[in-house]
Design a protein around this motif. Structure first.
Motif, PDB file in Angstrom:
ATOM      1  N   ALA A   1       1.040  -0.846   0.377  1.00 52.72           N
ATOM      2  CA  ALA A   1       0.103   0.184  -0.050  1.00 52.72           C
ATOM      3  C   ALA A   1       1.263   1.646  -0.315  1.00 52.72           C
ATOM      4  CB  ALA A   1      -0.884  -0.120   1.244  1.00 52.72           C
ATOM      5  N   ALA A   2       1.803   1.471   0.895  1.00 51.36           N
ATOM      6  CA  ALA A   2       2.994   2.417   1.226  1.00 51.36           C
ATOM      7  C   ALA A   2       4.524   2.849  -0.035  1.00 51.36           C
ATOM      8  CB  ALA A   2       3.091   2.125   2.399  1.00 51.36           C
ATOM      9  N   ALA A   3       3.764   1.268  -1.338  1.00 45.85           N
ATOM     10  CA  ALA A   3       4.825   1.352  -2.670  1.00 45.85           C
ATOM     11  C   ALA A   3       4.841   2.359  -3.405  1.00 45.85           C
ATOM     12  CB  ALA A   3       4.543   0.121  -3.077  1.00 45.85           C
ATOM     13  N   SER A   4       5.905   2.838  -3.298  1.00 48.81           N
ATOM     14  CA  SER A   4       5.033   4.603  -4.969  1.00 48.81           C
ATOM     15  C   SER A   4       5.053   3.704  -6.079  1.00 48.81           C
ATOM     16  CB  SER A   4       7.049   4.576  -5.004  1.00 48.81           C
ATOM     17  OG  SER A   4       8.501   4.019  -5.504  1.00 48.81           O
ATOM     18  N   THR A   5       4.693   4.877  -6.907  1.00 43.02           N
ATOM     19  CA  THR A   5       4.511   3.877  -7.922  1.00 43.02           C
ATOM     20  C   THR A   5       5.624   3.764  -8.933  1.00 43.02           C
ATOM     21  OG1 THR A   5       2.832   5.985  -7.954  1.00 43.02           O
ATOM     22  CG2 THR A   5       3.241   4.995  -9.923  1.00 43.02           C
ATOM     23  N   ALA A   6       6.419   4.442  -9.111  1.00 45.02           N
ATOM     24  CA  ALA A   6       7.469   3.694  -9.625  1.00 45.02           C
ATOM     25  C   ALA A   6       8.112   2.674  -9.134  1.00 45.02           C
ATOM     26  CB  ALA A   6       8.780   4.579  -8.998  1.00 45.02           C
ATOM     27  N   SER A   7       8.633   2.032  -7.831  1.00 47.30           N
ATOM     28  CA  SER A   7       8.536   0.833  -7.533  1.00 47.30           C
ATOM     29  C   SER A   7       7.755  -0.119  -8.321  1.00 47.30           C
ATOM     30  CB  SER A   7       9.046   0.706  -6.054  1.00 47.30           C
ATOM     31  OG  SER A   7       7.641   0.769  -6.103  1.00 47.30           O
ATOM     32  N   LYS A   8       6.030   0.659  -8.552  1.00 44.18           N
ATOM     33  CA  LYS A   8       5.199  -0.831  -8.248  1.00 44.18           C
ATOM     34  C   LYS A   8       5.319  -1.009 -10.234  1.00 44.18           C
ATOM     35  CE  LYS A   8       1.618   1.817  -6.536  1.00 44.18           C
ATOM     36  NZ  LYS A   8       0.454   1.719  -6.123  1.00 44.18           N
ATOM     37  N   ASN A   9       5.411   0.039 -10.556  1.00 51.85           N
ATOM     38  CA  ASN A   9       5.564  -0.122 -12.584  1.00 51.85           C
ATOM     39  C   ASN A   9       6.455  -0.440 -13.120  1.00 51.85           C
ATOM     40  OD1 ASN A   9       3.112   1.436 -12.678  1.00 51.85           O
ATOM     41  ND2 ASN A   9       4.687   3.930 -13.389  1.00 51.85           N
ATOM     42  N   GLU A  10       8.401  -0.537 -11.738  1.00 49.61           N
ATOM     43  CA  GLU A  10       9.494  -1.358 -12.150  1.00 49.61           C
ATOM     44  C   GLU A  10       9.409  -2.726 -12.145  1.00 49.61           C
ATOM     45  OE1 GLU A  10      12.766   0.190  -9.337  1.00 49.61           O
ATOM     46  OE2 GLU A  10      13.843  -1.805 -10.254  1.00 49.61           O
ATOM     47  N   ALA A  11       8.024  -3.227 -11.084  1.00 46.16           N
ATOM     48  CA  ALA A  11       7.758  -4.727 -10.398  1.00 46.16           C
ATOM     49  C   ALA A  11       6.661  -5.128 -11.938  1.00 46.16           C
ATOM     50  CB  ALA A  11       7.525  -5.049  -9.614  1.00 46.16           C
ATOM     51  N   LEU A  12       6.483  -3.828 -12.437  1.00 48.08           N
ATOM     52  CA  LEU A  12       5.650  -4.650 -13.935  1.00 48.08           C
ATOM     53  C   LEU A  12       5.975  -4.701 -15.431  1.00 48.08           C
ATOM     54  CD1 LEU A  12       2.612  -2.468 -12.808  1.00 48.08           C
ATOM     55  CD2 LEU A  12       2.604  -5.214 -13.047  1.00 48.08           C
ATOM     56  N   ARG A  13       7.405  -3.624 -15.345  1.00 49.24           N
ATOM     57  CA  ARG A  13       8.032  -3.538 -15.983  1.00 49.24           C
ATOM     58  C   ARG A  13       8.976  -5.135 -16.361  1.00 49.24           C
ATOM     59  NH1 ARG A  13       7.408   2.030 -16.878  1.00 49.24           N
ATOM     60  NH2 ARG A  13       8.721   2.209 -15.463  1.00 49.24           N
ATOM     61  N   ALA A  14       9.228  -4.841 -15.152  1.00 54.34           N
ATOM     62  CA  ALA A  14      10.618  -6.466 -15.230  1.00 54.34           C
ATOM     63  C   ALA A  14       9.738  -8.169 -15.168  1.00 54.34           C
ATOM     64  CB  ALA A  14      10.743  -6.503 -13.843  1.00 54.34           C
ATOM     65  N   LEU A  15       8.638  -8.312 -14.766  1.00 47.47           N
ATOM     66  CA  LEU A  15       8.155  -8.888 -14.849  1.00 47.47           C
ATOM     67  C   LEU A  15       7.406  -9.452 -16.717  1.00 47.47           C
ATOM     68  CD1 LEU A  15       6.204 -11.910 -13.961  1.00 47.47           C
ATOM     69  CD2 LEU A  15       4.068  -9.893 -13.125  1.00 47.47           C
ATOM     70  N   ALA A  16       7.385  -8.219 -16.468  1.00 51.27           N
ATOM     71  CA  ALA A  16       7.209  -8.257 -19.150  1.00 51.27           C
ATOM     72  C   ALA A  16       8.223  -8.370 -19.311  1.00 51.27           C
ATOM     73  CB  ALA A  16       6.480  -6.652 -19.475  1.00 51.27           C
ATOM     74  N   ARG A  17       9.130  -8.105 -19.143  1.00 50.73           N
ATOM     75  CA  ARG A  17      10.114  -8.536 -18.873  1.00 50.73           C
ATOM     76  C   ARG A  17      10.619  -9.642 -19.302  1.00 50.73           C
ATOM     77  NH1 ARG A  17      14.423  -5.941 -16.071  1.00 50.73           N
ATOM     78  NH2 ARG A  17      14.613  -8.375 -15.351  1.00 50.73           N
ATOM     79  N   LEU A  18       9.968 -10.521 -18.257  1.00 51.95           N
ATOM     80  CA  LEU A  18      10.698 -11.884 -18.157  1.00 51.95           C
ATOM     81  C   LEU A  18      10.003 -12.890 -18.986  1.00 51.95           C
ATOM     82  CD1 LEU A  18      11.169 -11.616 -14.175  1.00 51.95           C
ATOM     83  CD2 LEU A  18      13.018 -11.966 -15.394  1.00 51.95           C
ATOM     84  N   LEU A  19       8.908 -12.665 -18.584  1.00 52.07           N
ATOM     85  CA  LEU A  19       7.787 -13.153 -19.334  1.00 52.07           C
ATOM     86  C   LEU A  19       8.034 -13.207 -20.887  1.00 52.07           C
ATOM     87  CD1 LEU A  19       4.526 -11.914 -17.969  1.00 52.07           C
ATOM     88  CD2 LEU A  19       4.930 -14.242 -17.742  1.00 52.07           C
ATOM     89  N   ARG A  20       9.211 -12.482 -21.785  1.00 54.82           N
ATOM     90  CA  ARG A  20       9.359 -12.522 -22.785  1.00 54.82           C
ATOM     91  C   ARG A  20      10.898 -12.693 -22.882  1.00 54.82           C
ATOM     92  NH1 ARG A  20       7.375  -6.409 -22.717  1.00 54.82           N
ATOM     93  NH2 ARG A  20       5.311  -6.363 -24.184  1.00 54.82           N
TER      94      ARG A  20
END
Lengths: 426, 426
Positions: B25-44
């Motif tokens: 809940a307290a995570a920054s928008t930047a770190s949440k987006n970083e996780a999502l983009r990392a996940l996309a990269r790992l899936l590819r």
């Protein structure tokens, strides 16, 4: 009435409410406001039938040996009636929540997608003692376009019936269906059981009353419940707080009234200002007879205050909702400990930080997981009227659907609307 | 694992999720987006481990004699992986819903009152077959600042575990807690029972799967459930409909795909255009092999269509969700009958009117009590992606909390924020 008859009665009321809900939802703003203003007028009109019904309830309550404060809650005094009539007029003057369309935006496919606010359908209201809740619930139902089934306390049955007759007359006058607001006319407690297990006719149950009532309803209900449980509210005095402001606000948060759920029950003080702040607020509490239950650090400071009633807090005290002239007090090392303490021991109702430090204020707002979070204000403000909701059907301590004071919007939900020009999905 | 051990495991996961929820809940928008983009990269990235895990599930499913369409649902094809990776990037690109403050307004007392959007806390997701749901749920949890506990189908367990390892790596990379997204690693069905009865650690359960699964969960859950039940969707062709548009849209709504919940199952036609419209749409349905189950008036018109498969509808047909090449057809006398029919027999999912009559369009939008109501568009548009939600965690057929497609906002709620300058309550 046998249990089978009672179940049939509740089922019949439910079916009638479901049918009326369609008409309530489609009612024009003008007719809903007409009903509310008619209700206000009737409440201000001939008070003899109300007074007579109310006198019967009060006589029965006194005969049954009900405690004086509980008997007082039953009283439909001219002041109480004036207040509920004024409430009806205020709700009439508010914007109609129903039909509001927001965020209508064009999508790449050509369709426009938005959301329309619509009534939930039928709510069941279960409440104790105060008969004015009958009018508050009815007026919120009318304005929000919902039908409702009201189930007041047995000790107020005659008052509730008399008030409900005014609601019926007001609905008639405005051409709205009488079944839009129904009252369970039996005091048989089994009626509550049938009502809360009728998902086919009730969309949400709103209980108002003691904790045991609400817990029982939450446990047994087969429909969603807007729960109002404990208010273990905190005020945290940060290192940078304006101490004059902190004394004034903390005093108000604790002592303006002891019984409301939004009164502060626990005071957290930053260690950097404990020595400056605690003796000052301790003197205020001592003068008002407020018992202070502190951790070691606060006891050391507070016990020097002349006349102060100071004892050592137990672990249990941090979770306690006193609703009395008692407050728990703890010295904390800073914002991190304060937030962690509130989230661990609080009841997620209302918590305030008193600070001049902007980032601490923002962190408290974001990270304290409570229905109301405040900066430099008294927790006593957590209230539908104070928030500008016009009225309050309850205060939710849940996170789902609605948090905190629930007004007209809490009785609605958003459906999706799609406006096209013949688009099809590829 | 014994039942007691399993219960302890689920309780342990719940406590870890509750602790992680605070950090999510307290995570920054930047770190949440970083996780999502990392996940996309790992899936590819290196697809070998995913392919191997998926092959194990498919081999087991084939050995168990699972029907071919169900085996196909399990497949993590390159196309499926590309789509979920793209979904993660899309969610990363969306605005962060958490922390949004709306309606911050000054009250007469001096305090400013508004609402802040915050995560619900912890959601439990229970789903069947398709392993891509693991990524969809995880990515929505990350962006919305919730922790989640995922419980996929036993037939996809190896694929789910392999995908979840990528999620763990992505959370690590962004400095977010691994316990923010947990996966139940046993296929023991009793785990679901423990999960849905843990209000202390789960704020809401989202089941995705067959009707019997959802009904069982709704019945047994002790936490709120975002339910997705039937989609008995209607398309109503009004007297003023553009008939070319009506043929195109009705055809799409019924036949573009038969299995989705937003496909039209029932066609209502205004009697004034029945003779002009039904033979045209009947010819389309006949060509596509769609069985038509009609009332007397529509059977009379449709049975003249060459090659049409027309039978008389039973009362049961009006309530049926076919999910097949079957449609019920009824001629109605006008908008009143159409709205009443939809509200009585529909499932409150998605319903459309095709009309050029403005007031009828508005009445249909207001009075049809469904999660999505449409004018001149195909019911097939009722979908989180089509609505611009970026993704969809489910489609709610409830009215409480969220209706229709549930995206990021459906995983949040609004808390109250009060900003003061030392105000106290009078």
């Amino acid at each position: 009435m046998t249990s089978t008859d009672l179940q049939a009665t509740i089922a019949h009321m439910g079916a009638a409410a479901r049918a009326a809900a369609t008409k309530m939802a489609a009612a024009s703003t003008a007719s809903k406001n007409e009903a509310l203003r008619a209700l206000a007028r009737l409440l201000r009109g001939d008070s003899a039938p109300l007074a007579e019904a109310n006198a019967r309830d009060i006589a029965a309550a006194e005969a049954a040996g009900l405690a004086a404060p509980l008997v007082d809650r039953l009283r439909l005094t001219p002041k109480v009636l004036a207040t509920v009539a004024e409430g009806c007029d205020q709700i009439a003057a508010m914007p109609d929540p129903v039909g509001e369309i927001t965020n209508l935006r064009r999508r790449p496919t050509g369709i426009s997608v938005g959301q329309m606010r619509v009534p939930l359908g039928v709510f069941g209201m279960i409440y104790e003692s105060r008969p004015n809740v009958t009018i508050e619930a009815a007026s919120l139902a009318i304005k929000s376009g919902n039908a409702c089934i009201l189930r007041g306390g047995s000790e107020a049955i005659h008052s509730n019936l008399a008030l409900w007759k005014l609601v019926q007359a007001a609905l008639d006058e405005a051409g709205l269906p009488r079944d839009g607001v129904q009252l369970v006319q039996t005091t048989d407690r089994a009626a509550v059981g049938f009502l809360i297990q009728s998902p086919e006719s009730v969309d949400v149950i709103i209980p108002r009353g003691g904790k045991s009532l609400i817990e029982r309803i939450s446990r047994e209900a087969k429909v969603p419940v807007i729960k109002h449980l404990d208010g273990n509210c905190h005020t945290f005095v940060d290192a940078t707080a304006d101490l004059d402001l902190a004394v004034r606000v903390t005093d108000n948060a604790k002592t303006q009234k002891y019984s409301p759920c939004n009164a502060t029950e626990s005071l957290l003080v930053h260690e950097a200002v404990a020595a400056a702040f605690l003796p000052r607020i301790g003197a205020v509490f001592a003068a008002k007879g407020v018992e202070m239950r502190g951790d070691a650090a606060s006891v050391a400071l507070l016990s020097k205050v002349p006349g102060a009633n100071v004892v050592a807090a137990t672990e249990q005290d941090w979770s306690e909702e006193y609703l009395a002239a008692i407050i728990s007090v703890k010295v904390v090392s800073g914002i991190d400990e304060a937030i962690a303490h509130v989230n661990r021991y609080g009841s997620h109702h209302t918590d305030a930080i008193l600070t001049e430090h902007h980032s601490n204020a923002m962190r408290f707002l974001r990270e304290v997981d409570s229905a109301s979070v405040m900066v430099n204000a008294s927790t006593r403000f957590a209230d539908g009227f104070e928030y500008g909701l016009g009225a309050e059907i309850g205060i939710s301590t849940d996170k789902f659907h609605a948090r905190g004071p629930v007004g007209l919007e809490g009785l609605t939900s958003m459906k999706w609307v799609v406006l096209g020009q013949g688009e099809v999905r590829q």
